[in-house]
Write an enzyme that holds these catalytic residues in place. Structure first.
Site, PDB file in Angstrom:
ATOM      1  N   THR A  32       0.820  -1.211   0.000  1.00  0.00           N
ATOM      2  CA  THR A  32       0.000   0.000   0.000  1.00  0.00           C
ATOM      3  C   THR A  32       0.858   1.268   0.000  1.00  0.00           C
ATOM      4  O   THR A  32       0.566   2.194  -0.764  1.00  0.00           O
ATOM      5  CB  THR A  32      -0.973  -0.007   1.196  1.00  0.00           C
ATOM      6  OG1 THR A  32      -1.776  -1.189   1.133  1.00  0.00           O
ATOM      7  CG2 THR A  32      -1.874   1.215   1.186  1.00  0.00           C
ATOM      8  N   GLU A  40       1.064   9.897  -5.139  1.00  0.00           N
ATOM      9  CA  GLU A  40       1.598  11.208  -4.760  1.00  0.00           C
ATOM     10  C   GLU A  40       2.526  11.753  -5.842  1.00  0.00           C
ATOM     11  O   GLU A  40       2.518  12.951  -6.127  1.00  0.00           O
ATOM     12  CB  GLU A  40       2.343  11.132  -3.425  1.00  0.00           C
ATOM     13  CG  GLU A  40       1.421  11.128  -2.230  1.00  0.00           C
ATOM     14  CD  GLU A  40       2.134  11.552  -0.968  1.00  0.00           C
ATOM     15  OE1 GLU A  40       2.017  12.739  -0.590  1.00  0.00           O
ATOM     16  OE2 GLU A  40       2.814  10.700  -0.374  1.00  0.00           O
ATOM     17  N   HIS A  66      -7.328   0.427  -0.527  1.00  0.00           N
ATOM     18  CA  HIS A  66      -6.552  -0.528  -1.324  1.00  0.00           C
ATOM     19  C   HIS A  66      -7.490  -1.689  -1.606  1.00  0.00           C
ATOM     20  O   HIS A  66      -7.844  -2.441  -0.708  1.00  0.00           O
ATOM     21  CB  HIS A  66      -5.308  -0.971  -0.560  1.00  0.00           C
ATOM     22  CG  HIS A  66      -4.289  -1.622  -1.416  1.00  0.00           C
ATOM     23  ND1 HIS A  66      -2.969  -1.686  -1.065  1.00  0.00           N
ATOM     24  CD2 HIS A  66      -4.377  -2.252  -2.618  1.00  0.00           C
ATOM     25  CE1 HIS A  66      -2.284  -2.323  -2.005  1.00  0.00           C
ATOM     26  NE2 HIS A  66      -3.124  -2.676  -2.962  1.00  0.00           N
TER      27      HIS A  66
END
Length: 127
Positions: A32, A40, A66
């Site tokens: 994750t 990002e 996720h």
């Protein structure tokens, strides 16, 4: 910078990107934190050409699910799309896909800051 602007970052999942390698789990699937990092990166790149001299963006908030496991060897693509701009706040819709569909999705808030002042404030904590 405008709403709807998006950017994508792709990567092939390798052994170093697995939860078992990072310690974020003990299974051999995409970690994750790696998925989030790619999201990002996409958000940073999405606004980079819109920033003034000396500005950068910093992550401020993330809401992430996720959804699906990805094994080593698969290609993934993380996308960040601007969905709201409010002063120095930029909100993104973020998602990650593999060839089977959505792997993760959520929202990510980034703040536009002066790079030097931000770094100085952080460094001042070390005193």
């Amino acid at each position: 910078m405008h709403m709807g602007k998006s950017y994508q970052v792709s990567a092939k999942v390798d052994e170093g990107m697995l939860a078992s390698a990072l310690g974020s789990g003990d299974v051999g699937v995409l970690a994750t934190p790696v998925m989030l990092s790619l999201m990002e990166q996409a958000a940073c790149a999405c606004v980079q050409d819109c920033l003034k001299e000396g500005e950068t963006t910093v992550g401020a908030q993330i809401d992430l699910a996720h959804i699906s496991a990805v094994p080593a060897g698969m290609e993934i693509t993380a996308t960040a799309e601007i969905i709201k701009i409010e002063g120095k706040k930029v909100l993104f819709k973020i998602f990650c896909e593999d060839r089977e569909g959505i792997v993760g999705k959520g929202t990510h808030l980034r703040l536009i800051v002066n790079r030097d002042k931000f770094q100085q404030r952080a460094a001042a904590k070390v005193k």
